[in-house]
Design a protein around this motif. Sequence first.
Motif, PDB file in Angstrom:
ATOM      1  N   GLU A  52      38.724  61.128  37.218  1.00  0.00           N
ATOM      2  CA  GLU A  52      37.900  59.931  37.105  1.00  0.00           C
ATOM      3  C   GLU A  52      36.598  60.122  37.879  1.00  0.00           C
ATOM      4  OE1 GLU A  52      41.018  59.935  38.260  1.00  0.00           O
ATOM      5  OE2 GLU A  52      42.215  58.436  37.238  1.00  0.00           O
ATOM      6  N   HIS A  53      35.508  59.665  37.289  1.00  0.00           N
ATOM      7  CA  HIS A  53      34.201  59.738  37.941  1.00  0.00           C
ATOM      8  C   HIS A  53      33.511  58.398  37.793  1.00  0.00           C
ATOM      9  CE1 HIS A  53      34.483  64.058  38.464  1.00  0.00           C
ATOM     10  NE2 HIS A  53      34.905  64.137  37.212  1.00  0.00           N
ATOM     11  N   ILE A  54      32.756  58.047  38.792  1.00  0.00           N
ATOM     12  CA  ILE A  54      32.037  56.781  38.766  1.00  0.00           C
ATOM     13  C   ILE A  54      30.913  56.855  37.739  1.00  0.00           C
ATOM     14  CG2 ILE A  54      30.472  57.450  40.641  1.00  0.00           C
ATOM     15  CD1 ILE A  54      30.667  54.490  41.597  1.00  0.00           C
ATOM     16  N   SER A  55      30.725  55.769  37.017  1.00  0.00           N
ATOM     17  CA  SER A  55      29.623  55.709  36.050  1.00  0.00           C
ATOM     18  C   SER A  55      28.337  55.327  36.785  1.00  0.00           C
ATOM     19  CB  SER A  55      29.913  54.672  34.966  1.00  0.00           C
ATOM     20  OG  SER A  55      29.861  53.361  35.514  1.00  0.00           O
ATOM     21  N   LEU A  56      27.228  55.626  36.174  1.00  0.00           N
ATOM     22  CA  LEU A  56      25.943  55.262  36.760  1.00  0.00           C
ATOM     23  C   LEU A  56      25.842  53.743  36.928  1.00  0.00           C
ATOM     24  CD1 LEU A  56      23.182  56.103  37.777  1.00  0.00           C
ATOM     25  CD2 LEU A  56      22.385  56.117  35.405  1.00  0.00           C
ATOM     26  N   ARG A  57      26.302  53.010  35.933  1.00  0.00           N
ATOM     27  CA  ARG A  57      26.271  51.546  35.988  1.00  0.00           C
ATOM     28  C   ARG A  57      27.058  51.030  37.188  1.00  0.00           C
ATOM     29  NH1 ARG A  57      29.878  47.922  34.876  1.00  0.00           N
ATOM     30  NH2 ARG A  57      29.319  45.799  34.353  1.00  0.00           N
ATOM     31  N   ALA A  58      28.272  51.545  37.378  1.00  0.00           N
ATOM     32  CA  ALA A  58      29.107  51.110  38.500  1.00  0.00           C
ATOM     33  C   ALA A  58      28.476  51.507  39.836  1.00  0.00           C
ATOM     34  CB  ALA A  58      30.512  51.686  38.368  1.00  0.00           C
ATOM     35  N   ALA A  59      27.896  52.676  39.901  1.00  0.00           N
ATOM     36  CA  ALA A  59      27.257  53.122  41.143  1.00  0.00           C
ATOM     37  C   ALA A  59      26.114  52.183  41.519  1.00  0.00           C
ATOM     38  CB  ALA A  59      26.753  54.557  40.995  1.00  0.00           C
ATOM     39  N   ILE A  60      25.312  51.825  40.546  1.00  0.00           N
ATOM     40  CA  ILE A  60      24.200  50.908  40.809  1.00  0.00           C
ATOM     41  C   ILE A  60      24.735  49.557  41.281  1.00  0.00           C
ATOM     42  CG2 ILE A  60      22.318  49.613  39.725  1.00  0.00           C
ATOM     43  CD1 ILE A  60      21.926  52.149  37.906  1.00  0.00           C
ATOM     44  N   LEU A  61      25.721  49.038  40.570  1.00  0.00           N
ATOM     45  CA  LEU A  61      26.297  47.744  40.937  1.00  0.00           C
ATOM     46  C   LEU A  61      26.865  47.771  42.353  1.00  0.00           C
ATOM     47  CD1 LEU A  61      28.127  46.731  37.622  1.00  0.00           C
ATOM     48  CD2 LEU A  61      26.103  45.631  38.636  1.00  0.00           C
ATOM     49  N   LEU A  62      27.536  48.842  42.728  1.00  0.00           N
ATOM     50  CA  LEU A  62      28.145  48.913  44.052  1.00  0.00           C
ATOM     51  C   LEU A  62      27.102  49.094  45.160  1.00  0.00           C
ATOM     52  CD1 LEU A  62      31.383  50.947  43.289  1.00  0.00           C
ATOM     53  CD2 LEU A  62      31.174  48.500  43.803  1.00  0.00           C
ATOM     54  N   ASP A  63      26.041  49.838  44.888  1.00  0.00           N
ATOM     55  CA  ASP A  63      24.968  49.957  45.880  1.00  0.00           C
ATOM     56  C   ASP A  63      24.305  48.599  46.120  1.00  0.00           C
ATOM     57  OD1 ASP A  63      25.188  52.596  46.701  1.00  0.00           O
ATOM     58  OD2 ASP A  63      23.661  53.354  45.312  1.00  0.00           O
ATOM     59  N   VAL A  64      24.087  47.854  45.054  1.00  0.00           N
ATOM     60  CA  VAL A  64      23.485  46.526  45.194  1.00  0.00           C
ATOM     61  C   VAL A  64      24.457  45.574  45.893  1.00  0.00           C
ATOM     62  CG1 VAL A  64      22.574  44.528  43.931  1.00  0.00           C
ATOM     63  CG2 VAL A  64      21.897  46.852  43.257  1.00  0.00           C
ATOM     64  N   LEU A  65      25.742  45.656  45.561  1.00  0.00           N
ATOM     65  CA  LEU A  65      26.754  44.829  46.237  1.00  0.00           C
ATOM     66  C   LEU A  65      26.740  45.121  47.736  1.00  0.00           C
ATOM     67  CD1 LEU A  65      29.169  42.827  45.939  1.00  0.00           C
ATOM     68  CD2 LEU A  65      30.635  44.879  45.740  1.00  0.00           C
ATOM     69  N   PHE A  66      26.651  46.372  48.104  1.00  0.00           N
ATOM     70  CA  PHE A  66      26.563  46.787  49.501  1.00  0.00           C
ATOM     71  C   PHE A  66      25.384  46.089  50.192  1.00  0.00           C
ATOM     72  CE2 PHE A  66      24.663  49.906  52.504  1.00  0.00           C
ATOM     73  CZ  PHE A  66      25.710  50.066  53.398  1.00  0.00           C
ATOM     74  N   GLN A  67      24.238  46.079  49.529  1.00  0.00           N
ATOM     75  CA  GLN A  67      23.047  45.452  50.085  1.00  0.00           C
ATOM     76  C   GLN A  67      23.206  43.925  50.165  1.00  0.00           C
ATOM     77  OE1 GLN A  67      20.095  47.013  47.412  1.00  0.00           O
ATOM     78  NE2 GLN A  67      20.143  49.046  48.349  1.00  0.00           N
ATOM     79  N   GLN A  68      23.858  43.345  49.159  1.00  0.00           N
ATOM     80  CA  GLN A  68      24.097  41.899  49.170  1.00  0.00           C
ATOM     81  C   GLN A  68      24.978  41.472  50.333  1.00  0.00           C
ATOM     82  OE1 GLN A  68      25.638  41.595  45.153  1.00  0.00           O
ATOM     83  NE2 GLN A  68      23.725  40.655  44.405  1.00  0.00           N
ATOM     84  N   HIS A  69      25.762  42.400  50.838  1.00  0.00           N
ATOM     85  CA  HIS A  69      26.645  42.116  51.973  1.00  0.00           C
ATOM     86  C   HIS A  69      26.036  42.608  53.287  1.00  0.00           C
ATOM     87  CE1 HIS A  69      30.375  40.530  50.062  1.00  0.00           C
ATOM     88  NE2 HIS A  69      29.747  41.008  48.992  1.00  0.00           N
ATOM     89  N   GLY A  70      24.726  42.788  53.303  1.00  0.00           N
ATOM     90  CA  GLY A  70      24.016  43.124  54.534  1.00  0.00           C
ATOM     91  C   GLY A  70      23.873  44.601  54.825  1.00  0.00           C
ATOM     92  N   GLY A  71      24.312  45.450  53.918  1.00  0.00           N
ATOM     93  CA  GLY A  71      24.187  46.879  54.145  1.00  0.00           C
ATOM     94  C   GLY A  71      22.756  47.355  53.960  1.00  0.00           C
ATOM     95  N   THR A  72      22.402  48.371  54.703  1.00  0.00           N
ATOM     96  CA  THR A  72      21.068  48.972  54.592  1.00  0.00           C
ATOM     97  C   THR A  72      21.194  50.292  53.860  1.00  0.00           C
ATOM     98  OG1 THR A  72      20.405  47.950  56.670  1.00  0.00           O
ATOM     99  CG2 THR A  72      19.083  49.808  55.900  1.00  0.00           C
ATOM    100  N   GLY A  73      20.356  50.472  52.860  1.00  0.00           N
ATOM    101  CA  GLY A  73      20.377  51.704  52.079  1.00  0.00           C
ATOM    102  C   GLY A  73      21.174  51.535  50.804  1.00  0.00           C
ATOM    103  N   ALA A  74      21.452  52.652  50.177  1.00  0.00           N
ATOM    104  CA  ALA A  74      22.196  52.688  48.915  1.00  0.00           C
ATOM    105  C   ALA A  74      23.128  53.896  48.993  1.00  0.00           C
ATOM    106  CB  ALA A  74      21.234  52.792  47.735  1.00  0.00           C
TER     107      ALA A  74
END
Length: 155
Positions: A52-74
């Motif tokens: 299994e490999h992460i899709s580009l769509r999922a990677a983008i969504l998870l990086d943005v989710l990280f930022q929405q929860h106060g994370g810095t960076g991607a």
Amino acid sequence: MARMTKVRAPISIDTALARIAGQVDGGWEAMAVHVGYQPRTVRAWGDADRDEHISLRAAILLDVLFQQHGGTGAPLYEAHGDMVTAAQAIAFADKLELQRETIAFMQENTDAETALLELSLPDAGPAEEARAQREMLQVRQKADEILTRLGRHPP
């Protein structure tokens, strides 16, 4: 029997996913809901031994989710970039070594040019001539090293 924990590589999708899970309220479960997959699938994306490999769509969504929860960076974007850089270093090692040798040659050449200019001054003497000879020999040595390298890879 004790369960073995896999070592997480510092530059990896696994480490990036764990960083996101640590930042996001609800961790892996929340990540899975956000991208529409099961938590075990999201965790599997980080396991290099799994198909299994992460899709580009999922990677983008998870990086943005990280930022929405106060994370810095991607984390996933950064991990991907770091992994590409590491792969380039392996793929282009000869080119990088040639670049380092070229920089060293340029420095030796600059030192030789400076020594020759100093030798051309009216008050120059044996010490300046010895330095110019030494610097010119170092230029010759670097040039020979580079010529040898170029001879290993004919055009």
